[in-house]
Design an enzyme around this catalytic site. Structure first.
Site, PDB file in Angstrom:
ATOM      1  N   ASP A  53     -23.392  16.906  55.838  1.00 55.23           N
ATOM      2  CA  ASP A  53     -23.216  16.580  54.416  1.00 55.23           C
ATOM      3  C   ASP A  53     -22.992  17.739  53.470  1.00 55.23           C
ATOM      4  O   ASP A  53     -23.285  17.614  52.286  1.00 55.23           O
ATOM      5  CB  ASP A  53     -24.478  15.870  53.873  1.00 55.23           C
ATOM      6  CG  ASP A  53     -24.470  14.406  54.215  1.00 55.23           C
ATOM      7  OD1 ASP A  53     -23.507  13.960  54.827  1.00 55.23           O
ATOM      8  OD2 ASP A  53     -25.439  13.727  53.844  1.00 55.23           O
TER       9      ASP A  53
ATOM     10  N   ASP B 267     -35.166   8.935  55.858  1.00 56.17           N
ATOM     11  CA  ASP B 267     -34.104   9.624  55.114  1.00 56.17           C
ATOM     12  C   ASP B 267     -34.629  10.267  53.840  1.00 56.17           C
ATOM     13  O   ASP B 267     -33.935  11.099  53.242  1.00 56.17           O
ATOM     14  CB  ASP B 267     -33.002   8.634  54.714  1.00 56.17           C
ATOM     15  CG  ASP B 267     -32.277   8.046  55.906  1.00 56.17           C
ATOM     16  OD1 ASP B 267     -32.001   8.789  56.864  1.00 56.17           O
ATOM     17  OD2 ASP B 267     -31.988   6.834  55.876  1.00 56.17           O
TER      18      ASP B 267
HETATM   19  C1  BGC Z   1     -34.246  15.755  57.113  1.00 60.46           C
HETATM   20  C2  BGC Z   1     -34.633  16.665  58.235  1.00 60.46           C
HETATM   21  C3  BGC Z   1     -34.816  15.857  59.495  1.00 60.46           C
HETATM   22  C4  BGC Z   1     -33.591  15.029  59.774  1.00 60.46           C
HETATM   23  C5  BGC Z   1     -33.730  14.164  60.989  1.00 60.46           C
HETATM   24  C6  BGC Z   1     -33.061  14.935  57.486  1.00 60.46           C
HETATM   25  O1  BGC Z   1     -32.803  14.004  56.483  1.00 60.46           O
HETATM   26  O2  BGC Z   1     -34.013  16.490  55.960  1.00 60.46           O
HETATM   27  O3  BGC Z   1     -35.829  17.320  57.919  1.00 60.46           O
HETATM   28  O4  BGC Z   1     -35.071  16.713  60.581  1.00 60.46           O
HETATM   29  O5  BGC Z   1     -33.291  14.218  58.668  1.00 60.46           O
HETATM   30  O6  BGC Z   1     -34.648  13.167  60.819  1.00 60.46           O
END
Ligand code: BGC
Length: 572
Positions: A288, A511
């Site tokens: 992103d 998320d």
């Molecule tokens: C988070 C990360 C996480 C990843 C997988 C992302 O949205 O910011 O910290 O490791 O998602 O869950």
């Protein structure tokens, strides 16, 4: 993470080329002289013949400054044949005999370390139109391996075309244990998921998550001598997640130095350990980030101040370029750059512009050879295939593109988008053997609400809304979506141009938090994760569609995991 759409009819970011041509003949180069510092000069040049026709051609040149910052530049080369430049843009170009020099336009002279400038020209030619072999930037020869700040052109080594073919994929035991502890979780706990290096501490390990070496050591055991893919997510850019707050990170917008030395360099050092040479290491790079520089910057209504900062300071491109360079130099690493999803890049205003940004980052890395492919839909919810309607259908006199849901997008699902975007990427200069990954971890949309067939043909909206699997309130919603289910299980080479379906976002990991939760990872509270939020321009002011009660991004979210299993498609 931000899951930002950019609906159509937004003002395009004006980046019009200042066209300047100084016609042939005059021997002397123009007056602008370079200011290359003697300290550490370096450059890479990517010269591409973009089109050719009988007696003529168009070329596109991208210069990357791998040395110290410069405030103006002059690029020189010689043609081997009878090429004669007739028209140029974004640089002042002079030609004398076979010798050409291009100096910066007024607005693209400043190049930070890792910064790129792009210009183009048309010319006449008969006979062979060879690509010039030697370029000099401010008098310094470019494309020298090891020159300057590290922009080298590594050979692709002995990489295979698609690393997933004929290989197992690493099962992360830390995720697997959490999945297995949920009721019914053992049905999927043996699935491979991405290992997120989401902060510097993740390299050595955090509570409940082993460090990178420990993952790779475990992978060697799982491989037991057979080919095995390990999926890593490189995710720690300065000013991370500039269009949202839920996945803001630990590095501030200017902390590119720390990104290099405390994050990428240590990861690269571990991956380069010959002990791990038998593993096929897939790195998905900076989820992103780059498309934000297209869609969420001024003057678009979707702009955020943070994305404007990241565009102005160049650190997204510099950082991704650095990561691709360092990781791409390791023969058993396969870099897949994150390419958003159809509900973001699928609009005409964003499609080519995003491909160009990816190209800039690859050029900043020294070579497109550092890129094995791209991943789409990471942590997002777009269906892999919508079978009940296509972009070409018309209902009651209206095209599907005119429906409120599609809103003039060119694509209705991830697979058609991924295949088309792959072609676009090749057309801007990526290698023709790049492959795409689709994250299908949460895009199944099964359960009792899944439409069994096309919607009613009363209006284009009844047709699309009645038939679509993706049941989000708006395509721009991205946080802990209510109603989502697990998508297709990971598998290799599922379709033309697609290297694999993968579960890069581990199902069950949040998320973003539904309300503010203090933490030491830099993560903020984004109201797109609050079920009561009524939206912003990036989801065209719709309800967020998020589940309530969510912990911060990355943390285990049991209710979400259970919902994903219940709504899995194919069903478990
Ligand atoms: C988070 C990360 C996480 C990843 C997988 C992302 O949205 O910011 O910290 O490791 O998602 O869950």
């Amino acid at each position: 993470m931000s899951r930002t759409t950019s609906p159509p009819r937004r003002a395009r970011t004006a980046a019009l080329a200042a066209f300047a041509l100084v016609a042939a003949a005059a021997g002397a180069a123009t007056g602008i002289s370079g200011t290359a510092s003697a300290a550490a000069p370096g450059c890479n040049v990517d010269y591409k013949i973009q089109s050719s026709w009988s007696g003529g051609f168009g070329a596109d040149v991208t210069v990357t400054n791998t040395g110290d910052a410069i405030s103006s530049w002059k690029l020189e080369w010689s043609f081997a044949g009878n090429q004669q430049i007739t028209q140029g843009w974004s640089a002042t170009i002079t030609q004398s005999g076979t010798a050409v020099s291009a100096t910066n336009a007024a607005w693209n002279g400043s190049l930070a370390t890792g910064g790129t400038a792009n210009f183009g020209f048309n010319g006449n030619v008969t006979g062979t139109n060879a690509i010039p072999t030697t370029f000099k930037l401010n008098g310094v020869t470019c494309n020298v391996p090891g020159g300057g700040g590290g922009g080298t052109n590594p050979p692709t080594g002995n990489r295979v075309d698609n690393p997933y073919v004929g290989a197992g994929v690493y099962v992360n035991p830390d995720w697997s244990a959490k999945a297995a502890a949920e009721p019914g979780g053992s049905r999927i706990s043996n699935q491979p998921t991405g290992v997120w290096m989401d902060r510097i501490a993740a390299i050595t390990g955090t509570t409940g998550a082993r460090g990178l070496r420990a993952h790779l050591d475990t992978a060697l055991v799982q491989a037991a001598g057979n080919p095995l893919v390990v999926q890593l997510v490189i995710y720690n850019l300065p000013g991370r997640d500039c269009a949202a707050l839920a996945s803001n990170g630990e590095l501030g917008p200017t902390e590119i130095g720390r990104y290099r030395t405390e994050y990428i360099d240590p990861i690269a050092a571990i991956l380069a350990d010959t002990k791990y040479a038998s593993l096929r290491i897939v790195t998905t790079v900076e989820i992103d980030s780059l498309p934000n520089l297209v869609t969420n910057v001024s003057p678009r209504v979707t702009a955020t101040p943070q994305c404007d900062v990241m565009k102005a300071n160049g650190n997204y491109i510099t950082g991704v370029g650095y990561a691709l360079n360092k990781l791409g130099a390791i023969p058993n690493v396969y870099n897949y750059v994150d390419a958003g999803h159809h509900g973001w890049i699928g609009w005409d205003d964003n499609f080519n512009a995003s491909a160009q940004i990816f190209r800039q980052a690859a050029t900043a890395s020294g070579s497109v050879n550092n890129v094995a492919g791209f991943i789409v839909n990471t942590a997002n919810y777009g269906a892999t295939k919508e079978n009940n309607f296509t972009i070409n259908d018309s209902v009651a006199g209206k095209s599907v593109r005119e429906s409120a849901w599609v809103d003039w997008n060119r694509y209705v699902d991830e697979q058609s988008f991924a295949q088309a975007f792959r072609q676009e990427l090749i057309s801007v200069g990526f290698n023709s053997d790049i492959g795409m990954l689709i994250d299908t971890s949460r895009n199944g949309w099964g359960g009792s609400a899944r439409p069994a067939g096309p919607g009613a043909t009363t209006t284009v909206d009844t047709y699309v809304d009645g038939g679509r699997y993706d049941r989000r309130i708006h395509l721009g919603n991205w946080c802990n979506q209510s109603g989502a289910g697990l998508g297709e299980r990971p598998r290799s080479a599922p379709a033309a141009g697609i290297d694999a379906y993968v579960w890069m976002k581990p199902p069950g990991e949040s998320d973003g938090s539904s309300s503010l939760i203090p933490n030491d990872q830099g993560k903020g509270f984004d109201r797109m994760c609050d079920p009561t939020y009524t939206g912003n321009p990036r989801n065209n002011n719709h309800m967020s569609g998020a589940l309530g009660g969510a912990p911060i991004s990355g943390a285990w979210f049991s209710a979400q995991f259970r919902q994903l299993m219940a709504n899995a498609y194919p069903a478990l």
